[in-house]
Design a protein around this motif. Sequence first.
Motif, PDB file in Angstrom:
ATOM      1  N   MET A  96       0.886  -1.182  -0.072  1.00  0.00           N
ATOM      2  CA  MET A  96      -0.037   0.044   0.044  1.00  0.00           C
ATOM      3  C   MET A  96       1.019   1.159  -0.157  1.00  0.00           C
ATOM      4  SD  MET A  96      -3.018   1.119   2.536  1.00  0.00           S
ATOM      5  CE  MET A  96      -3.810   2.559   2.313  1.00  0.00           C
ATOM      6  N   SER A  97       0.705   2.064  -0.855  1.00  0.00           N
ATOM      7  CA  SER A  97       1.510   3.499  -1.121  1.00  0.00           C
ATOM      8  C   SER A  97       0.965   4.345  -0.028  1.00  0.00           C
ATOM      9  CB  SER A  97       1.264   3.936  -2.281  1.00  0.00           C
ATOM     10  OG  SER A  97      -0.160   4.258  -2.525  1.00  0.00           O
ATOM     11  N   PRO A  98       2.126   4.966   0.490  1.00  0.00           N
ATOM     12  CA  PRO A  98       1.664   6.173   1.714  1.00  0.00           C
ATOM     13  C   PRO A  98       0.821   7.145   1.206  1.00  0.00           C
ATOM     14  CG  PRO A  98       4.034   6.340   0.615  1.00  0.00           C
ATOM     15  CD  PRO A  98       3.313   5.251   0.101  1.00  0.00           C
ATOM     16  N   PRO A  99       0.046   7.933   1.846  1.00  0.00           N
ATOM     17  CA  PRO A  99      -0.625   9.126   1.528  1.00  0.00           C
ATOM     18  C   PRO A  99       0.268  10.136   0.934  1.00  0.00           C
ATOM     19  CG  PRO A  99      -0.181   9.172   4.008  1.00  0.00           C
ATOM     20  CD  PRO A  99       0.147   7.750   3.478  1.00  0.00           C
ATOM     21  N   ARG A 100      -0.424  10.865  -0.197  1.00  0.00           N
ATOM     22  CA  ARG A 100       0.090  11.912  -0.988  1.00  0.00           C
ATOM     23  C   ARG A 100      -0.042  13.287  -0.251  1.00  0.00           C
ATOM     24  NH1 ARG A 100      -0.534  11.854  -7.406  1.00  0.00           N
ATOM     25  NH2 ARG A 100       1.095   9.975  -7.115  1.00  0.00           N
ATOM     26  N   VAL A 101       1.029  13.794  -0.229  1.00  0.00           N
ATOM     27  CA  VAL A 101       0.912  15.234   0.143  1.00  0.00           C
ATOM     28  C   VAL A 101       1.118  16.028  -0.984  1.00  0.00           C
ATOM     29  CG1 VAL A 101       1.707  17.226   1.633  1.00  0.00           C
ATOM     30  CG2 VAL A 101       1.363  14.955   2.574  1.00  0.00           C
ATOM     31  N   LEU A 102       0.273  16.746  -1.817  1.00  0.00           N
ATOM     32  CA  LEU A 102       0.568  17.569  -2.867  1.00  0.00           C
ATOM     33  C   LEU A 102       0.596  19.066  -2.798  1.00  0.00           C
ATOM     34  CD1 LEU A 102       0.708  17.549  -5.963  1.00  0.00           C
ATOM     35  CD2 LEU A 102      -1.763  17.747  -5.995  1.00  0.00           C
ATOM     36  N   VAL A 103       1.740  19.844  -3.011  1.00  0.00           N
ATOM     37  CA  VAL A 103       1.897  21.109  -2.641  1.00  0.00           C
ATOM     38  C   VAL A 103       1.898  21.835  -4.140  1.00  0.00           C
ATOM     39  CG1 VAL A 103       3.477  22.940  -1.725  1.00  0.00           C
ATOM     40  CG2 VAL A 103       3.069  20.538  -0.571  1.00  0.00           C
ATOM     41  N   ILE A 104       1.063  22.792  -4.001  1.00  0.00           N
ATOM     42  CA  ILE A 104       0.919  23.647  -5.314  1.00  0.00           C
ATOM     43  C   ILE A 104       1.587  24.950  -5.031  1.00  0.00           C
ATOM     44  CG2 ILE A 104      -0.565  24.722  -7.004  1.00  0.00           C
ATOM     45  CD1 ILE A 104      -0.777  21.614  -6.568  1.00  0.00           C
ATOM     46  N   HIS A 131     -12.006  18.932  -5.024  1.00  0.00           N
ATOM     47  CA  HIS A 131     -11.759  18.572  -3.641  1.00  0.00           C
ATOM     48  C   HIS A 131     -12.750  17.498  -3.474  1.00  0.00           C
ATOM     49  CE1 HIS A 131     -15.018  20.763  -1.971  1.00  0.00           C
ATOM     50  NE2 HIS A 131     -15.176  21.905  -2.719  1.00  0.00           N
ATOM     51  N   GLU A 132     -13.798  17.509  -4.427  1.00  0.00           N
ATOM     52  CA  GLU A 132     -14.656  16.332  -3.837  1.00  0.00           C
ATOM     53  C   GLU A 132     -14.038  14.916  -4.484  1.00  0.00           C
ATOM     54  OE1 GLU A 132     -18.421  16.972  -5.685  1.00  0.00           O
ATOM     55  OE2 GLU A 132     -18.958  18.587  -4.070  1.00  0.00           O
ATOM     56  N   ARG A 133     -13.308  14.863  -5.545  1.00  0.00           N
ATOM     57  CA  ARG A 133     -12.635  13.779  -6.118  1.00  0.00           C
ATOM     58  C   ARG A 133     -11.102  13.757  -5.509  1.00  0.00           C
ATOM     59  NH1 ARG A 133     -13.963  13.295 -12.473  1.00  0.00           N
ATOM     60  NH2 ARG A 133     -13.900  15.560 -12.245  1.00  0.00           N
ATOM     61  N   ARG A 134     -10.809  14.817  -4.939  1.00  0.00           N
ATOM     62  CA  ARG A 134      -9.265  14.925  -4.301  1.00  0.00           C
ATOM     63  C   ARG A 134      -8.292  14.731  -5.338  1.00  0.00           C
ATOM     64  NH1 ARG A 134      -8.375  13.714   1.699  1.00  0.00           N
ATOM     65  NH2 ARG A 134     -10.107  14.228   2.361  1.00  0.00           N
ATOM     66  N   HIS A 135      -8.353  15.882  -6.426  1.00  0.00           N
ATOM     67  CA  HIS A 135      -7.346  15.930  -7.445  1.00  0.00           C
ATOM     68  C   HIS A 135      -7.351  17.186  -7.961  1.00  0.00           C
ATOM     69  CE1 HIS A 135     -10.566  14.620 -10.816  1.00  0.00           C
ATOM     70  NE2 HIS A 135     -10.012  15.755 -11.119  1.00  0.00           N
ATOM     71  N   VAL A 136      -6.057  17.518  -8.583  1.00  0.00           N
ATOM     72  CA  VAL A 136      -5.700  18.861  -9.250  1.00  0.00           C
ATOM     73  C   VAL A 136      -5.453  18.666 -10.492  1.00  0.00           C
ATOM     74  CG1 VAL A 136      -4.100  20.732  -8.927  1.00  0.00           C
ATOM     75  CG2 VAL A 136      -4.898  19.784  -7.064  1.00  0.00           C
ATOM     76  N   THR A 137      -5.916  19.361 -11.421  1.00  0.00           N
ATOM     77  CA  THR A 137      -5.755  19.468 -12.792  1.00  0.00           C
ATOM     78  C   THR A 137      -4.349  20.257 -13.213  1.00  0.00           C
ATOM     79  OG1 THR A 137      -8.087  19.359 -13.259  1.00  0.00           O
ATOM     80  CG2 THR A 137      -6.519  19.883 -15.233  1.00  0.00           C
ATOM     81  N   VAL A 138      -3.391  19.724 -13.911  1.00  0.00           N
ATOM     82  CA  VAL A 138      -2.022  20.263 -14.094  1.00  0.00           C
ATOM     83  C   VAL A 138      -1.877  20.564 -15.404  1.00  0.00           C
ATOM     84  CG1 VAL A 138       0.302  20.249 -13.588  1.00  0.00           C
ATOM     85  CG2 VAL A 138      -1.054  19.710 -11.847  1.00  0.00           C
ATOM     86  N   TYR A 190      -4.545  13.615  -4.433  1.00  0.00           N
ATOM     87  CA  TYR A 190      -3.931  14.083  -3.128  1.00  0.00           C
ATOM     88  C   TYR A 190      -4.730  13.335  -2.108  1.00  0.00           C
ATOM     89  CZ  TYR A 190      -7.568  17.577  -2.804  1.00  0.00           C
ATOM     90  OH  TYR A 190      -8.691  18.310  -2.669  1.00  0.00           O
ATOM     91  N   ASP A 191      -3.951  13.242  -1.232  1.00  0.00           N
ATOM     92  CA  ASP A 191      -4.558  12.763   0.146  1.00  0.00           C
ATOM     93  C   ASP A 191      -4.583  14.017   1.243  1.00  0.00           C
ATOM     94  OD1 ASP A 191      -5.001   9.843   0.111  1.00  0.00           O
ATOM     95  OD2 ASP A 191      -2.989  10.003  -0.602  1.00  0.00           O
ATOM     96  N   ILE A 192      -3.600  15.058   0.837  1.00  0.00           N
ATOM     97  CA  ILE A 192      -3.685  16.215   1.633  1.00  0.00           C
ATOM     98  C   ILE A 192      -2.991  17.198   0.638  1.00  0.00           C
ATOM     99  CG2 ILE A 192      -2.397  17.649   3.440  1.00  0.00           C
ATOM    100  CD1 ILE A 192      -2.617  15.352   5.300  1.00  0.00           C
ATOM    101  N   LEU A 193      -3.725  18.371   0.499  1.00  0.00           N
ATOM    102  CA  LEU A 193      -3.275  19.299  -0.571  1.00  0.00           C
ATOM    103  C   LEU A 193      -2.907  20.712   0.154  1.00  0.00           C
ATOM    104  CD1 LEU A 193      -3.406  20.404  -3.595  1.00  0.00           C
ATOM    105  CD2 LEU A 193      -5.696  20.977  -3.346  1.00  0.00           C
ATOM    106  N   LEU A 194      -1.947  21.300  -0.258  1.00  0.00           N
ATOM    107  CA  LEU A 194      -1.527  22.425   0.305  1.00  0.00           C
ATOM    108  C   LEU A 194      -1.564  23.593  -0.944  1.00  0.00           C
ATOM    109  CD1 LEU A 194      -0.562  24.721   2.391  1.00  0.00           C
ATOM    110  CD2 LEU A 194       1.973  23.795   1.797  1.00  0.00           C
ATOM    111  N   LEU A 195      -2.496  24.483  -0.633  1.00  0.00           N
ATOM    112  CA  LEU A 195      -2.323  25.531  -1.781  1.00  0.00           C
ATOM    113  C   LEU A 195      -1.679  26.800  -1.548  1.00  0.00           C
ATOM    114  CD1 LEU A 195      -6.132  25.341  -2.453  1.00  0.00           C
ATOM    115  CD2 LEU A 195      -4.267  24.384  -4.059  1.00  0.00           C
TER     116      LEU A 195
END
Length: 448
Positions: free
Chosen positions: A1-9, A84-91, A103-108
């Motif tokens: 199982m992969s660890p939770p992803r912290v995504l920073v923008i 934030h409902e589907r927990r993803h960011v379009t890049v 993402y599991d946790i997102l920092l904007l």
Amino acid sequence: MSPPRVLVIGAGFAGVECLHRLERTLRPEEAELVLVSPEDYQLYLPLLPHVAAGLLTPQSIAVSLRRRLRRTRYAPGIAVGVDHERRHVTVRTPEGHERALRYDILLLAAGSTTRLLGIPGVREHALGMKTLAQAAYLRDHVIGQLDAAAVATDPAERAERLRFLVVGGGYAGTETAASLQLLTSAAVRRFPRLDPAELSWHLVDIAPRLLPEIGERLGDDALRALRARGIEISLGTSVARLTPRSVELTDGRVLPTRTLVWTAGVAASPLMTTVETELARGRLVTTAEMAVPGAPGVFAVGDAAAVPDLAKGGDAVTPPTAQHSQRQGKAVAYNIAARLRGTAPRPYYHRDLGLVVDLGDKYAVSRPLGIGLTGLPAQAVARGYHLAALPTLTARARVLVNWTLKAATGDDFVSTGFQRGRPATLPQFEHAELYGGGGADAAPPEPE
């Protein structure tokens, strides 16, 4: 199982400081760290005027992400939408493709863009001072105007090219005007056909005082110092219209010019409007712990966030300064780690340590810890603060060497031409055009 992803923008003060702390706090199995940014460096924004004036080379204030962050995965691109409902960011990638990052946790921490205010001509013709490319372009442009004026046979064209305007009497505008006025005053002596008396510098601001952030006395000291150098300062005035060869001011004056630098405030990144939660003047409303209500797992900091200012109390929010962004990055790292570990977060609290404004020519105004300083002592404080705030020893060494070389040898006033032929409008430099159609409303691919 992969660890939770912290995504920073965003790779500004807040985003990079957060990731730097998380790398030291979390074990690799506790979180995967991912950073999205269009550039692979952290820009030390307060010294951009020094790049524009030639005191520093661009690389001096572009701190390599790979030197600062050893475990974070860098994903080049610009975030254009948050779901934030589907927990993803379009890049949007550098090649123009769109990808979705989960993402599991997102920092904007996407920062801000230049505020244009809808004034005719500003979007098309004004020059900015928000990115490294803009600072380098502005230096080339100013030297180019001197080159063209030296060979101009039409007196009207010559006057247009030798008149420079800066709009915005805050920290960025005042330092930009002061630095570039010194640059042109020194450079014009290398042009036999130009008279230093022909140079005309103007600083325009709608506010009734210069540098209101630093206090009335120090603002007045800065005003006197700049006027003594020959910079004309018009307060209570703004721009009504800008054309390629003139600017019309709200007091009725029309000034022929080919150069207007726009530093009249900032607005939160347009990415914030895609989160679909409460905004305060374009900034995401957060709790004191920097979490975004209504968006589980999402935090926001820096210029993009309206974080309650507990030091002032009431309805105050922290101002969009590098000082707060850097400290919020540290504080939100603690809260992200706390969320992953199931412990209690901490509210953000920081009392402003003051401002420093380097006006060059051995003069500055500074207010460290509420103590007002002017002249050489203030400049020593200003430059000492910047050296201490730069995030790596390499960056400090480069800046110190550049300052020393400039003081000892002067400048060659070279126009590099790196930006020649490229688009130069404010929205193009700052990627603001990416937030029109598409973005959050476009159908993104399956999240990675």
